[in-house]
Design a protein around this motif. Structure first.
Motif, mmCIF file in Angstrom:
data_model
loop_
_atom_site.group_PDB
_atom_site.id
_atom_site.type_symbol
_atom_site.label_atom_id
_atom_site.label_comp_id
_atom_site.label_asym_id
_atom_site.label_seq_id
_atom_site.Cartn_x
_atom_site.Cartn_y
_atom_site.Cartn_z
ATOM 1 N N GLY A 55 -8.164 -0.876 -1.042
ATOM 2 C CA GLY A 55 -6.747 -1.100 -0.752
ATOM 3 C C GLY A 55 -5.875 -0.638 -1.902
ATOM 4 O O GLY A 55 -6.311 -0.651 -3.056
ATOM 5 N N HIS A 56 -4.652 -0.247 -1.580
ATOM 6 C CA HIS A 56 -3.738 0.185 -2.651
ATOM 7 C C HIS A 56 -2.806 -0.956 -3.017
ATOM 8 O O HIS A 56 -2.268 -1.641 -2.147
ATOM 9 C CB HIS A 56 -2.971 1.455 -2.262
ATOM 10 N N ILE A 57 -2.635 -1.138 -4.327
ATOM 11 C CA ILE A 57 -1.784 -2.238 -4.804
ATOM 12 C C ILE A 57 -0.329 -1.808 -4.945
ATOM 13 O O ILE A 57 0.540 -2.655 -5.096
ATOM 14 C CB ILE A 57 -2.277 -2.812 -6.152
ATOM 15 N N CYS A 97 2.605 -6.264 4.546
ATOM 16 C CA CYS A 97 1.876 -5.519 5.578
ATOM 17 C C CYS A 97 1.191 -4.280 4.981
ATOM 18 O O CYS A 97 0.084 -3.947 5.350
ATOM 19 C CB CYS A 97 2.859 -5.139 6.688
ATOM 20 N N ASP A 98 1.892 -3.625 4.063
ATOM 21 C CA ASP A 98 1.409 -2.340 3.494
ATOM 22 C C ASP A 98 1.352 -2.462 1.982
ATOM 23 O O ASP A 98 2.290 -2.074 1.315
ATOM 24 C CB ASP A 98 2.353 -1.218 3.935
ATOM 25 N N MET A 99 0.202 -2.905 1.402
ATOM 26 C CA MET A 99 -0.901 -3.484 2.121
ATOM 27 C C MET A 99 -1.555 -4.602 1.312
ATOM 28 O O MET A 99 -2.766 -4.718 1.246
ATOM 29 C CB MET A 99 -1.930 -2.393 2.501
ATOM 30 N N LYS A 100 -0.683 -5.408 0.676
ATOM 31 C CA LYS A 100 -1.228 -6.521 -0.104
ATOM 32 C C LYS A 100 -1.843 -7.577 0.812
ATOM 33 O O LYS A 100 -2.781 -8.279 0.407
ATOM 34 C CB LYS A 100 -0.136 -7.093 -1.005
ATOM 35 N N ASP A 127 -1.111 4.021 -6.786
ATOM 36 C CA ASP A 127 -0.581 5.364 -6.509
ATOM 37 C C ASP A 127 -0.834 5.922 -5.113
ATOM 38 O O ASP A 127 -0.612 7.118 -4.888
ATOM 39 C CB ASP A 127 -1.113 6.390 -7.538
ATOM 40 N N GLU A 128 -1.265 5.074 -4.168
ATOM 41 C CA GLU A 128 -1.499 5.642 -2.824
ATOM 42 C C GLU A 128 -0.206 6.153 -2.220
ATOM 43 O O GLU A 128 -0.186 7.174 -1.537
ATOM 44 C CB GLU A 128 -2.125 4.586 -1.898
ATOM 45 N N GLU A 129 0.881 5.413 -2.448
ATOM 46 C CA GLU A 129 2.146 5.797 -1.819
ATOM 47 C C GLU A 129 2.695 7.091 -2.414
ATOM 48 O O GLU A 129 3.621 7.681 -1.861
ATOM 49 C CB GLU A 129 3.184 4.676 -1.966
ATOM 50 N N TRP A 130 2.145 7.514 -3.557
ATOM 51 C CA TRP A 130 2.597 8.755 -4.178
ATOM 52 C C TRP A 130 1.668 9.906 -3.792
ATOM 53 O O TRP A 130 2.025 10.756 -2.993
ATOM 54 C CB TRP A 130 2.684 8.571 -5.706
ATOM 55 N N PRO A 141 -8.050 -1.655 4.822
ATOM 56 C CA PRO A 141 -7.227 -2.493 5.712
ATOM 57 C C PRO A 141 -5.740 -2.187 5.658
ATOM 58 O O PRO A 141 -4.906 -3.060 5.447
ATOM 59 C CB PRO A 141 -7.557 -3.918 5.264
ATOM 60 N N GLU A 142 -5.416 -0.921 5.838
ATOM 61 C CA GLU A 142 -4.029 -0.492 6.033
ATOM 62 C C GLU A 142 -3.565 -1.005 7.390
ATOM 63 O O GLU A 142 -4.388 -1.251 8.273
ATOM 64 C CB GLU A 142 -3.951 1.046 6.043
ATOM 65 N N PRO A 143 -2.268 -1.150 7.595
ATOM 66 C CA PRO A 143 -1.792 -1.627 8.896
ATOM 67 C C PRO A 143 -2.132 -0.648 10.012
ATOM 68 O O PRO A 143 -1.834 0.546 9.904
ATOM 69 C CB PRO A 143 -0.273 -1.680 8.712
#
Ligand SMILES: [Zn+2]
Length: 447
Positions: free
Chosen positions: A107-109, A140-143, A174-177, A198-200
């Protein structure tokens, strides 16, 4: 006494408040994603240490590591020499009893910006439950998904369930980047026989995603007084770069339409490839013919469009050729062809629907009374890095990402997660862990 599947599900139900509290704690760390390599870290290290302490207490061996520039696998995903100061990655391992397959929860923090904060109904970094929903940035995205993974693993450990294979948890930045954190984790050696992110997904199973290519093209002009006739460009006259960009934009639009209409570019789970001009900057002064015009491009492409190495060289070639053809009828553009600079490139990925991972994850959600569909991801997730670069087939399964009216909750003001989804995600992950850490059945090839 042997622990049964209903025991596991009942124990996760019993831990609902703890699951909400853990998600709330994670939301409380400001891990807003950086937009470039120079941005300082925020609370990423504190969040990872918080998780590390918690997972160690549950019996895992935990490694929190800060990748050094140069540790990353060679990949166009990230800028060269990208550093991670203050942005460590985490991998936790609950050791199996032996003979089983390993499973990874990733998961990405990082989260996207919560601005404009004043428009939220409550503080985006102090999550709160209202009417069965937990509101806050990253719930939801994604904590929420990360909390569900942690609770699933903690529950199995607390009940003394002895999984044959290792269960790993990897939390990355850094997933969102550009996916740098999971790329660095893979470079560090994080891998498993299969992985769930476990992304939404609305508790659906996402097995395919498009690749992404970002770049800019710059069309040249020549400055001159805009209230005088420009003259002939061949003898030094001015050229309006913004107007010269118009045929280039039209060519890009035609290419997008051609891609969308081409049966060779259709995919059962994914939207067609696309090519969208997303930024435009041109000109220097309102009374001067603009000397350049720069267009930013967001391109999404299908696995079938990838080159032999799995990257976007063919897509780049198609785009550059379409622009070249559009310029052929224009003397200035032929003499001064637009310049391309390609930057971020994220790989497409796909896990075959016959893969045991897909069946096991689907069965986990089905066992909870859900009716999971196999879907493609319109955007991109770290599952692609795991699948393509980490040799770890990865699918996504996580909470609902849409409001009752069908609009997405991701990246929005008042982002939320349904508490029932939080619990069901934890349950589905626990069930998947029971299935996917078992020894590979003889009739199924090892993953
Ligand atoms: Zn995400």
């Amino acid at each position: 006494m042997t622990t049964t599947t209903p025991d596991v599900l009942a124990e996760i139900d019993r831990r609902t408040d703890e699951l909400i509290r853990l998600t709330t704690d994670l939301v409380g760390f400001d891990t807003t994603v950086r937009g470039d390599a120079r941005e300082p870290a925020r609370d990423e290290a504190d969040l990872q240490e918080y998780l590390a302490a918690r997972l160690r207490a549950a019996g895992a061996t935990v490694d929190v590591f800060t990748p050094k520039p140069g540790d990353l696998p060679d990949s166009p995903q990230t800028p060269p020499g990208l550093g991670f100061d203050g942005r460590p990655q985490l991998v936790a391992r609950f050791a199996g009893t032996g003979g089983g397959r390993s499973l990874l929860f990733n998961g990405h923090i990082d989260v996207v910006s919560a601005e404009p904060r004043r428009e939220w109904s409550s503080d985006p970094f102090r999550a709160e439950v209202r009417a069965g929903r937990l509101y806050g940035r990253g719930t939801c995205d994604m904590k929420g998904g990360i909390a569900a993974a942690v609770i699933a693993a903690e529950t199995l450990a607390a009940l003394g369930v002895r999984l044959p294979g290792d269960l790993l948890i990897n939390t990355a930045t850094d997933e969102e980047w550009n996916g740098a954190g999971t790329l660095a984790s893979v470079g560090y050696g994080v891998r498993a026989d299969s992985a769930i992110v476990p992304e939404p997904t609305d508790l659906d199973v996402v097995t395919a995603q498009r690749g992404i290519l970002g770049g800019t093209l710059t069309v040249a002009g020549r400055p001159g007084h805009a209230e005088y006739p420009p003259g002939d460009w061949r003898t030094g006259g001015a050229v309006n770069a913004i107007e010269k960009t118009l045929p280039v934009l039209a060519a890009l639009q035609r290419l997008r339409e051609r891609w969308a209409d081409d049966p060779a570019h259709s995919h059962p789970l994914l939207p067609p490839p696309s090519l969208v001009p997303t930024t435009i900057h041109g000109g220097e002064w309102w009374v001067t013919y603009p000397s350049s015009c720069e267009v930013g491009l967001d391109i999404t492409y299908l696995p079938v469009q990838a080159d032999a190495g799995g990257w976007a060289s063919r897509v780049r070639h198609d785009i550059e050729q379409a622009v070249r053809e559009a310029c052929a009828a224009d003397g200035w553009l032929t003499a001064h062809p637009p310049r391309f600079v390609w930057d971020t490139e994220l790989p497409p990925a796909e896990v075959d629907s016959a893969h045991p991972l897909v069946g096991a994850v689907t069965a986990s959600a089905t066992a909870l009374g859900r009716t999971p569909r196999l879907l493609g991801e319109p955007s991109w997730t770290d599952a692609a890095t795991l699948t393509r670069i980490g040799s770890t087939p990865a699918v996504c399964l996580g909470p609902t990402a849409t409001r009752p009216d069908g609009s997405p909750t991701l990246h929005t003001i008042d982002e939320y997660i349904e508490v029932t989804d939080l619990v069901d995600t934890a349950k589905a992950l626990a069930l998947a862990a029971l299935a996917l850490t078992a020894p590979a059945p003889a009739s199924v090839p090892a993953v």
